[in-house]
Design a protein around this motif. Sequence first.
Motif, PDB file in Angstrom:
ATOM      1  N   LYS A  56       0.846  -1.200   0.000  1.00 16.62           N
ATOM      2  CA  LYS A  56       0.000   0.000   0.000  1.00 16.62           C
ATOM      3  C   LYS A  56       0.883   1.252   0.000  1.00 16.62           C
ATOM      4  O   LYS A  56       0.628   2.204  -0.755  1.00 16.62           O
ATOM      5  CB  LYS A  56      -0.900  -0.024   1.247  1.00 16.62           C
ATOM      6  CG  LYS A  56      -2.169   0.786   1.077  1.00 16.62           C
ATOM      7  CD  LYS A  56      -2.956   0.841   2.356  1.00 16.62           C
ATOM      8  CE  LYS A  56      -3.854  -0.328   2.561  1.00 16.62           C
ATOM      9  NZ  LYS A  56      -4.586  -0.269   3.844  1.00 16.62           N
ATOM     10  N   GLU A 110       2.566   6.202  -7.193  1.00 21.97           N
ATOM     11  CA  GLU A 110       1.622   7.184  -7.744  1.00 21.97           C
ATOM     12  C   GLU A 110       2.186   8.601  -7.626  1.00 21.97           C
ATOM     13  O   GLU A 110       2.079   9.412  -8.544  1.00 21.97           O
ATOM     14  CB  GLU A 110       0.281   7.087  -7.004  1.00 21.97           C
ATOM     15  CG  GLU A 110      -0.617   6.006  -7.541  1.00 21.97           C
ATOM     16  CD  GLU A 110      -1.862   5.809  -6.708  1.00 21.97           C
ATOM     17  OE1 GLU A 110      -2.630   4.909  -7.041  1.00 21.97           O
ATOM     18  OE2 GLU A 110      -2.043   6.536  -5.703  1.00 21.97           O
ATOM     19  N   GLU A 111       2.772   8.855  -6.452  1.00 20.53           N
ATOM     20  CA  GLU A 111       3.361  10.180  -6.209  1.00 20.53           C
ATOM     21  C   GLU A 111       4.492  10.452  -7.207  1.00 20.53           C
ATOM     22  O   GLU A 111       4.627  11.546  -7.734  1.00 20.53           O
ATOM     23  CB  GLU A 111       3.894  10.230  -4.777  1.00 20.53           C
ATOM     24  CG  GLU A 111       4.020  11.637  -4.269  1.00 20.53           C
ATOM     25  CD  GLU A 111       3.289  11.847  -2.967  1.00 20.53           C
ATOM     26  OE1 GLU A 111       3.980  12.042  -1.983  1.00 20.53           O
ATOM     27  OE2 GLU A 111       2.055  11.813  -2.959  1.00 20.53           O
ATOM     28  N   HIS A 147       1.407   4.030  -3.079  1.00 19.36           N
ATOM     29  CA  HIS A 147       1.275   5.468  -2.860  1.00 19.36           C
ATOM     30  C   HIS A 147       2.522   6.196  -3.378  1.00 19.36           C
ATOM     31  O   HIS A 147       2.411   7.227  -4.072  1.00 19.36           O
ATOM     32  CB  HIS A 147       1.065   5.741  -1.366  1.00 19.36           C
ATOM     33  CG  HIS A 147       0.839   7.169  -1.038  1.00 19.36           C
ATOM     34  ND1 HIS A 147      -0.338   7.816  -1.356  1.00 19.36           N
ATOM     35  CD2 HIS A 147       1.632   8.093  -0.455  1.00 19.36           C
ATOM     36  CE1 HIS A 147      -0.245   9.071  -0.967  1.00 19.36           C
ATOM     37  NE2 HIS A 147       0.931   9.266  -0.419  1.00 19.36           N
TER      38      HIS A 147
END
Lengths: 72, 169
Positions: B156, B163-164, B160
């Motif tokens: 997870k 994506e960042e 994140h």
Amino acid sequence: MPIEVNLDVMLAKRDMKSNELAEIIGITTANLSILKTGKAKAMRFSTLEAICEALDCQPGDILEFVEEDPIK
Amino acid sequence: MRKLIILKSLVDFVWIVVCLPLLLVILIFLVLIFINPEVLNRVSWMGSIPQEGSEIVLQIYSVSTAAMMYLGIYSFYVFRKTLRYFMNIKPFHEEVIKNFNTIGIMLCGLGIVGAILVFIGRLVFETKIRISLGFSPYLILLCLGLFFMVLSETFKVAKHAKEENELTI
């Protein structure tokens, strides 16, 4: 996000198209679109420098802090 | 990537050769113990043949064990399904994170319920109270389950970060 990207305003002022800017600064039009629509989470200094150089402006002309509406 | 192919082949092999026939065997056994309960007296429970008249206990015990085995097979199926995402080079897919968490919960459940079932089994069939705190398979299952849950959390965080990174222009 409270930081707004006014790239389209600057592009209009300089009478330049998105794909032209993308070509000058060396990023894809898709990435430039992400930047313009405010979907980007961060911006590299090198990208900001290239944009400022291409549009002959200051970082403050592109980025603006807008306070978020607390009701939203 | 070759390691992943070997793993996938191995998991597929185990699924076809062990899990699928086991599903059928458990189902047949479950139907059989209710149609002909005498079958239960021919099965060895904890190394001893149970006394007559304890059919209901044995039936309940069999159903619980079968449910546990089905849960184990389902967690293996979820793991096999997750490997497909790795094969398609989508390791940070939302489904992978969800599946790892599901596998973790199921393995933890299997470890805890399995240990309780064995404890009850020993109490009923051997009339002994024994608690083994050593290197037991149930403890390993519990550790494995918790590891999968930690892996889910890690994925997870990685998703994140990915994506960042993708949204940094």
